[in-house]
Design an enzyme around this catalytic site. Structure first.
Site, PDB file in Angstrom:
ATOM      1  N   ASP A   1      11.069   3.779  14.288  1.00  0.00           N
ATOM      2  CA  ASP A   1       9.693   3.781  14.777  1.00  0.00           C
ATOM      3  C   ASP A   1       8.694   4.252  13.736  1.00  0.00           C
ATOM      4  O   ASP A   1       9.003   5.082  12.889  1.00  0.00           O
ATOM      5  CB  ASP A   1       9.587   4.681  16.015  1.00  0.00           C
ATOM      6  CG  ASP A   1      10.251   4.034  17.217  1.00  0.00           C
ATOM      7  OD1 ASP A   1      10.119   2.810  17.360  1.00  0.00           O
ATOM      8  OD2 ASP A   1      10.901   4.744  17.992  1.00  0.00           O
TER       9      ASP A   1
ATOM     10  N   HIS B   1      10.299  -5.225  19.931  1.00  0.00           N
ATOM     11  CA  HIS B   1      10.283  -3.902  19.295  1.00  0.00           C
ATOM     12  C   HIS B   1      11.698  -3.303  19.336  1.00  0.00           C
ATOM     13  O   HIS B   1      12.218  -2.817  18.329  1.00  0.00           O
ATOM     14  CB  HIS B   1       9.286  -3.007  20.040  1.00  0.00           C
ATOM     15  CG  HIS B   1       9.242  -1.583  19.567  1.00  0.00           C
ATOM     16  ND1 HIS B   1       8.273  -1.115  18.721  1.00  0.00           N
ATOM     17  CD2 HIS B   1      10.048  -0.518  19.823  1.00  0.00           C
ATOM     18  CE1 HIS B   1       8.487   0.182  18.472  1.00  0.00           C
ATOM     19  NE2 HIS B   1       9.555   0.556  19.141  1.00  0.00           N
ATOM     20  N   GLU B   2      12.329  -3.355  20.515  1.00  0.00           N
ATOM     21  CA  GLU B   2      13.677  -2.783  20.647  1.00  0.00           C
ATOM     22  C   GLU B   2      14.713  -3.628  19.909  1.00  0.00           C
ATOM     23  O   GLU B   2      15.662  -3.101  19.345  1.00  0.00           O
ATOM     24  CB  GLU B   2      14.059  -2.631  22.132  1.00  0.00           C
ATOM     25  CG  GLU B   2      13.164  -1.680  22.934  1.00  0.00           C
ATOM     26  CD  GLU B   2      13.089  -0.271  22.350  1.00  0.00           C
ATOM     27  OE1 GLU B   2      14.060   0.164  21.709  1.00  0.00           O
ATOM     28  OE2 GLU B   2      12.052   0.390  22.523  1.00  0.00           O
TER      29      GLU B   2
END
Length: 929
Positions: free
Chosen positions: A169, A158-159
């Site tokens: 996001d 995700h990061e």
């Protein structure tokens, strides 16, 4: 002639290297595998083997998950982990060019109360790489956090998507719910097929259930969406990667375009997968055909123990006709006495036609050691030629004598001489393992010099012709170790230099703040035969005069070290020119952190690119921070100096408009687009604030989602609620501060000679916001300029549509709004405009999208702005009855798609919204929207 050919060959080789290493990231993608992903552990973290094991497990898990999520395109092949120098020596390898400040991923304690959210520092537009990912030790070693953020490998992917591909996001803590065009309340998420229930977490909801706010049509604060643990939805990683079924990014088919999240806002309603597919990583990178070749990543642990530095100083006559030696001596002496970190090993080499070792390395263990080193500095110019290779080869000899090998050692090369023979040692130098920082002085210096820095990860600085000013002194104060340990680094507080007329004064006030104060030096320089009179007054009125300073009449320097810890507050200094003729006087103030647990306020400055071709614009960025917290409300000026000609001064802003993508992130910016000429430019920042403002909430940047709980087999399992932040959003610390910072040099090309036509359009509007009140759409944004963010535009073009994609892809075909009453204000002003779209009069449209662009006086137009969404909430006539209650006792699972507006407190006043709205009502509505 041959020198030129050598130069051309180096140039061609470099072009290849430059193409490979685009962007600042340490990791390089080769045939589907990222190589050299750099993870650095903060030097002040205590030794903990679990951190290293956890990092390796996390990235190994992430590699396979990433490979599948990108449909077989990329994975992690090799990773380097930089271990703190204070940890026990386990015969780790020595790093070559790897430093903490270059890392893709850092492991460090949270600062203040930010908790353990992993986050990525992103400060540029959609699709641009971020700065770094920050994990806390607690996140890496405590397993209870995996319930909150999902498995570490998934959180890493995700990061990584934030960092590498510049996506944002798909959840939004500020706006967790939204109203659809069918007038339903939905959760801000992607994709829309994720299921779950609504639960109230806060006392603001009556009896623990979720209440609709009658003005906005949204749930009241405290209402949370609790996902089902077992889902069938496969996306999205940028929403909730922790759900076991989620394995993909949202793509154009399942992307939720209505959700008011950052991804839609920043990326013009493109899905994350569309942005990722457009990245340079995927351009030349087809999916791998055979996935069985994917091996787990390999890990290399690196540890830098001693810092070994060699100064390589050009003393040839070619620099500014030999007058440079004075400034060079002043600057190098400043570096040795005040700047270079304790316990470093330093040697000195000089060169002109040939090189000379002035001293082998000495360790900086005391002030006496510093003074001894300074006594070896060159005092007279040498021959007429500059032989850079001779100097660099002797530096290697000096370093080898101490270390045996060159890995991780640093060379500070100062040169202004014309030398066409650098190509003969170029490849030997860049492959030696040594980091080469270059300081080129004046325009005659060889252009290839900067490539030594570029290829070894060194800093590259340029000092313009105006040698009488303090530029060279400033550059030396910024050759700092990039170990991440700011506590033992020198901080430059003031740099002033001005030509002062006969018998006139240079008088300034400078603030020394509470984060610094140890080893505080005031250093003055002058040009004439006789030194100026000096007077310095501390915040308590105590006065220091010329008799307190130590004068060096040969090199024209006066230095005062304030004993103990310097008083916090405003110091005032006065330098008086005692001559009839004007002369340049300078004052430099440096200090260090006063407290080993509170980092000093820090300033970094950089340009958006290394080399720029007219007429495209660049952006200047200055980051002002205290630890990991941004510092707001500072006044930031960048000074940009060309090789020849006057410096340009720019006021930078952190206002979320123009070049500044994110408001209040402590990163100040401005467009730079008009250049006095081609060639090298130097970069400097002056930052000053009357009080230090640090925000306390974790709203910033791209944080991993804190998941409140799950529903499993019909039962609700809540996670511990998030550690509360400090009540007030902004914490003001008393007292201001002063800082100066120097940035690396950059190059401008293709600027035409003589006067040229206006080719600069207004900048893109990035902060357009729309809301609906009484059938009117009210827009607000920050005015752009006539040229980018400067001046005043001529007109605006505003268009509306029911589809954001239509505005994005065929702006011309959408409905035009009459803007005849609207004329643009000066750049940076807040604009407000209201209009009544025809569509609303029919009453059946509830969502409208708006975009705009600015046009200048020669009809150049900006890019289309961000696309703003305005929602009109039409209260339905009938509300559900009270058995639709969601409280902890009776939990109903609802698939969102079927969920129309749920209202819990049945009350007739809700339904009878008066037609005659009062003023206060509409004001409240405005706040809620």
């Amino acid at each position: 002639g041959s020198g030129m050919d050598g130069g051309a060959a180096v140039g061609a080789a470099l072009l290849l290297l430059a193409l490979v290493a685009a962007g600042e990231a340490a990791a390089v993608l080769r045939e589907g595998g990222y190589e050299g992903l750099l993870v650095a552990v903060h030097p002040r973290l205590p030794e903990d083997g679990r951190l290293l094991a956890s990092l390796q497990d996390m990235i190994t898990e992430a590699s396979l998950y990433l490979f599948n999520a990108t449909r077989g395109r990329v994975y992690f092949r090799s990773v380097k982990i930089l271990v703190p120098p204070t940890w026990k020596d386990k015969s780790y390898e020595k790093p070559k060019h790897e430093t903490y400040e270059k890392a893709d991923v850092i492991v460090a304690n949270p600062y203040w109360k930010y908790g353990d959210d992993p986050y990525t520092l992103q400060h540029e537009a959609c699709g641009k790489m971020g700065k770094y990912i920050h994990f806390t030790p607690n996140f890496l070693v405590n397993d209870y956090l995996t319930d909150i953020y999902g498995s570490r490998g998934r959180a890493f992917v995700h990061e990584w998507a934030h960092l590498r591909w510049g996506v944002f996001d798909e959840y939004d803590t500020d706006r967790p719910f939204y109203v659809t065009e069918k007038n339903q309340v939905k959760v801000t998420r992607c994709s829309s097929d994720l299921t779950g229930i609504y639960v109230c977490e806060k006392n603001s909801c009556t009896d623990g259930s979720c209440v609709i706010n009658k003005l906005s049509g949204l749930f009241k604060e405290g209402c949370a969406f609790i996902p089902e643990r077992n889902q069938t939805a496969v996306s999205s990683i940028m929403y909730m990667q922790s759900l076991s079924s989620v394995a993909e990014f949202c793509n154009e088919h399942n992307h939720n375009r209505e959700a008011p999240n950052l991804q839609n806002q920043m990326c013009d309603y493109r899905s994350t997968w569309e942005v990722i597919k457009n990245s340079t990583d995927f351009e030349n990178n087809p999916p791998l055909t055979n996935s069985s070749l994917i091996t787990p990543p390999s890990f290399l642990l690196l540890q830098k123990r001693d810092r070994v530095i060699c100064l390589v100083l050009d003393v040839s006559n070619t620099i500014a006709g030999g007058s440079c030696i004075n400034r060079l001596h002043q600057a190098a002496e400043l570096y040795l006495l005040q700047i270079v970190e304790e316990n470093s090993y330093v040697g000195i080499v000089t060169f002109s036609d040939r090189g000379e070792i002035k001293t082998h390395v000495l360790q900086i263990v005391s002030d006496d050691a510093r003074k001894q080193l300074a006594s070896y500095l060159p005092t007279a110019p040498g021959g007429d030629r500059a032989n850079v290779c001779a100097g660099l080869q002797l530096a290697h000899e000096v370093i080898r004598k101490k270390e045996g090998n060159l890995n991780g050692s640093e060379i500070i090369l100062v040169t202004g001489g014309q030398d066409n023979s650098t190509s003969r040692c170029f490849f030997e130098m860049i492959n030696s393992g040594s980091i080469i920082h270059t300081i080129t002085v004046a325009s005659s210096a060889a252009k290839e010099i900067k490539h030594f820095s570029k290829e070894t990860g060194g800093l590259k600085y340029f000092v313009p012709e105006r040698l009488d000013f303090s530029d060279l002194l400033d550059v030396f104060t910024y050759v700092l170790s990039r170990s991440g340990d700011t506590f033992n680094q020198s901080v430059q507080i003031e740099s002033a230099s001005e030509s002062i007329g006969g018998y006139k004064q240079l008088r300034r006030a400078v603030t020394i703040d509470s984060t610094v104060g140890i080893e505080t030096f005031f250093v003055a320089t002058w040009q004439a035969a006789e030194p100026p009179e000096i007077n310095l007054i501390d915040p308590n009125g105590k006065s220091y005069t010329s008799k307190d300073f130590v004068f060096d009449l040969v090199f024209h320097v006066a230095r005062l070290q304030i004993p103990g810890i310097a008083e916090t507050g405003e110091w005032t200094y006065t330098l008086t020119n005692v001559h009839l003729a004007p002369q340049v006087l300078t004052m430099t103030v440096t200090s260090r952190a006063a407290n080993s647990t509170i980092p000093p306020v820090a300033v970094k400055i950089h340009m958006s690119k290394d080399i720029n071709y007219y007429p495209s614009a660049m952006v200047v960025y200055v980051q002002v921070s205290h630890g990991f917290s941004p510092v707001l409300g500072a006044s930031v000026t960048a000074v940009i100096s060309p090789e020849n000609g006057d410096p340009i001064s720019l006021e930078l802003l952190d206002n979320g408009a123009g070049s500044d993508i994110i408001k209040n992130d402590g990163i100040y910016s401005k467009y730079l687009f008009s250049f006095p000429g081609n060639g090298r430019y130097s970069l400097k920042a002056h930052v000053q604030a009357n009080r230090t403002i640090v925000p306390q909430t974790a709203k910033l940047w791209s944080h991993a989602m804190y998941i409140p709980g799950y529903v499993e087999n019909g039962k609700l399992k809540m996670n511990p609620s998030r550690p509360p932040g400090i009540k007030s959003d902004i914490q003001v610390r008393r007292g201001g501060f002063h800082r100066t910072a120097v940035g690396e040099s950059f190059i401008i090309s293709a600027v035409p000679m003589g006067p040229h036509a206006d080719v600069f359009p207004p900048c893109k509007i990035v902060d357009l916001v729309a809301r609906i009140e009484d059938d009117k759409v009210i827009l607000s944004w920050t005015a752009p300029g006539n040229d980018f963010d400067k001046g005043r535009a001529a007109s605006y073009e505003i268009r509306i549509s029911e589809s954001p994609l239509e505005l994005r892809d065929s702006f011309y075909n959408t409905g035009l709004v009459n803007t005849s009453t609207l004329s643009p204000q000066q750049a940076g002003c807040k604009e407000i405009f209201a209009f009544k779209p025809e569509a609303f009069t029919t009453g059946n449209i509830t969502i409208i999208y708006v975009a705009m662009r600015a046009i200048d006086d020669v009809f150049l137009h900006s890019e289309v702005s961000n696309i703003a969404q305005a929602v009109k909430f039409v209260p339905p006539m009938v509300y559900p009855t009270s058995n639709m209650e969601f409280s902890f006792s009776t939990i109903l699972l609802l698939v969102f798609g079927l969920l129309t507006v749920v209202c819990i407190t049945v009350s007739t006043t809700l339904c009878l919204v008066k037609k005659t709205k009062k003023k206060t009502l509409s004001e409240n509505a405005a706040k809620l929207l």
